[in-house]
Design an enzyme around this catalytic site. Structure first.
Site, PDB file in Angstrom:
ATOM      1  N   GLU A 196     -14.023  35.365 -13.224  1.00 42.89           N
ATOM      2  CA  GLU A 196     -14.250  36.497 -14.126  1.00 42.89           C
ATOM      3  C   GLU A 196     -15.543  37.267 -13.844  1.00 42.89           C
ATOM      4  O   GLU A 196     -16.455  37.298 -14.685  1.00 42.89           O
ATOM      5  CB  GLU A 196     -14.254  36.029 -15.587  1.00 42.89           C
ATOM      6  N   GLU A 244      -6.272  30.626 -16.384  1.00 39.69           N
ATOM      7  CA  GLU A 244      -6.655  30.257 -17.760  1.00 39.69           C
ATOM      8  C   GLU A 244      -5.752  30.984 -18.732  1.00 39.69           C
ATOM      9  O   GLU A 244      -5.484  32.178 -18.579  1.00 39.69           O
ATOM     10  CB  GLU A 244      -8.092  30.687 -18.117  1.00 39.69           C
TER      11      GLU A 244
END
Ligand code: PNW
Length: 467
Positions: free
Chosen positions: A172, A366
């Site tokens: 991320e 995720e």
């Protein structure tokens, strides 16, 4: 419990990867052991007012000492794969220079423990714990950090590369750049738009340089994990709302996806970044480096975003350039993070990436939800809403597969409750409950449900008896 909609069972393709994910700073603890240096999160958690109730990752889930027990638990769940991250400051306490062998030893032992149980490791090289020394020299806003990252990647691969097949460079980068350098909600807590866009570039460059190191060293599968923003206009018939959504899509998604997968920054984003910086940090050859071939693209997904045109609005503090954009508050069921639960937005997002960036294999690295339930009187943890969240999102993945998306697997966030960054231990994402006073692990109902999903490679028809 609430009435379950009558849903048919579903089955995933053969070889679909079932996993669970964690990150070093969120679970390991042992922050001062075996030569680990300080990271930006050690500093940030000690800065008053930054993290809920002053919580730190000093002990966390004590996974550093309990990894054998934790791997046994993963095996009990039937996980095919486990996504863990390596703490850079355990490997190079100062971010560059001398290698700390005891740090590498830990990941060596962890990897062997996983393989010993037939669990395939997916290794993330950077899940936010930057060595503090590198931040002191400018952090991701400077080019040296990208170069140091490639060297660190080479070191870790040198030790684990004979056993680890799947490598993820960054987790991320949107969060690292925007939460770290724009809103300051995450470490290092800066509020500097120019540094934010320099960080975007140097994170991407770090990825590209590391991907090259890994490829040269013979790594089998190389990926990066993004958290693409599933952004839509509140009113799809309004040109102004669609324009607001396009701006946020650029800032959140295209600024990463286009350099990675098309080798160029989008024109509107270059214009946008030029409002804050001189772009001199983008050097000749950088985009070619960033555009290194990817074997997979990791996607983290939690919730959708709905935006509309709101003249005069200041926009979002974590998104410099979002002036004039309004964010709609969640208007449906939310998790404990106040994040909207809307599985169909995951299907939409996966299809969009598949359509706009064809030929890219995708992996959900995720997906999960925070809910507070702990053990009840019967000793079990009845996290019914988490089961419903995961059920809905797996069905959304299945819908994407049916639409032709090349989705290779799914990792639930998270294996166990852990240090949830600015929220400390107050938010629980685990399918396993952690009692932080005893470090006892308890499988929640969602963990038992997930074990069943893995065993049958799909979701049971609710009419079928479980087990
Ligand atoms: C991700 N946001 O973080 C991370 O990869 C995990 O480490 C984290 O525990 C998980 O999602 C749950 O939060 C995010 O503000 C943190 O948009 C914040 C945001 C997005 C992702």
């Amino acid at each position: 419990t609430s009435a379950q909609p009558a849903l048919a069972g579903i089955t995933f393709p053969d070889g679909f990867i079932w996993g669970a994910a964690t990150a070093s700073y969120q679970i390991e603890g042992a922050a001062r052991e075996d030569g680990r240096g300080p990271s930006i999160w050690d500093t940030f958690t000690r800065t008053p007012g930054k993290v809920y109730a002053g919580h730190t990752g000093d002990v966390a889930c004590d996974h550093y000492h309990r990894y054998v027990e934790d791997v046994a638990m993963m095996a009990d769940l039937g996980l095919a794969s486990y996504r863990y991250s390596v703490a850079w400051p355990r490997i190079q306490p100062d971010g560059t220079g001398p290698v700390n062998a005891r740090g590498l030893d830990f990941y060596d032992r962890l990897t062997d423990a996983l393989l010993g149980k037939g669990i395939d490791p997916v290794v993330t090289l950077y899940h936010w714990d930057l060595p503090q020394t590198l931040e002191d020299r400018g952090g991701w806003a400077v080019r040296e950090t990208a170069e140091a990252f490639a060297e660190y990647a080479r070191i870790v691969h040198g030790r684990l590369g004979d056993r680890v097949k799947t490598w993820t460079t960054l987790n991320e980068p949107w969060c690292s750049a925007y939460l770290g350098y724009a809103s300051g909600l995450h470490a290092p807590g800066k509020k500097d738009p120019a540094a934010t866009f320099a960080a975007v570039h140097h994170l991407l460059l770090g990825h590209g340089l590391a991907a090259r190191s890994l490829r040269d060293a013979g790594a089998q599968s190389i990926s990066i994990t993004l958290n693409p923003n599933a952004v839509s206009p509140v009113d799809p018939d309004s040109w102004a709302d669609r324009e607001a959504a396009r701006v946020i899509d650029g800032l959140s998604n295209r600024v990463f996806l286009d350099p990675l997968l098309r080798g160029r920054y989008p024109a509107d984003m270059l214009e946008h970044m030029a409002r804050f910086t001189d772009l001199a940090y983008i050097q000749d050859g950088d985009l070619k480096t960033i555009n290194a071939p990817l074997d997979m693209l990791g996607i983290n997904f939690y919730q959708p975003t709905y935006v509309y045109a709101k003249p005069g609005a200041t926009g979002s503090p974590d998104q410099p350039g979002s002036e004039g954009v309004g964010y709609r508050a969640p208007d449906g069921p939310v998790t404990d993070m106040n994040w909207l639960v809307e599985p169909s937005s995951l299907t939409r997002l996966l299809k969009r990436i598949h359509d706009d960036y064809p030929g890219t294999a995708l992996l959900i690295t995720e997906n999960g939800a925070a809910y507070p339930e702990g053990p009840s009187a019967d000793g079990a943890v009845h996290d019914t809403r988490r089961v419903e969240y995961l059920d809905g999102h797996l069905r959304a993945c299945h819908d994407a597969l049916a639409a032709g998306v090349d989705l290779r697997g799914y990792f639930v966030w998270s294996l166990m409750d852990n240090f949830e960054w600015a929220e400390g231990y107050a938010k629980r994402f685990g399918i396993v409950h952690v009692d932080y006073s005893t470090q006892q692990r308890t499988l929640k109902d969602s963990a038992k449900w997930y074990r069943d999903v893995i065993r049958r490679n799909g979701i049971a028809d609710p009419g079928e008896s479980e087990g």
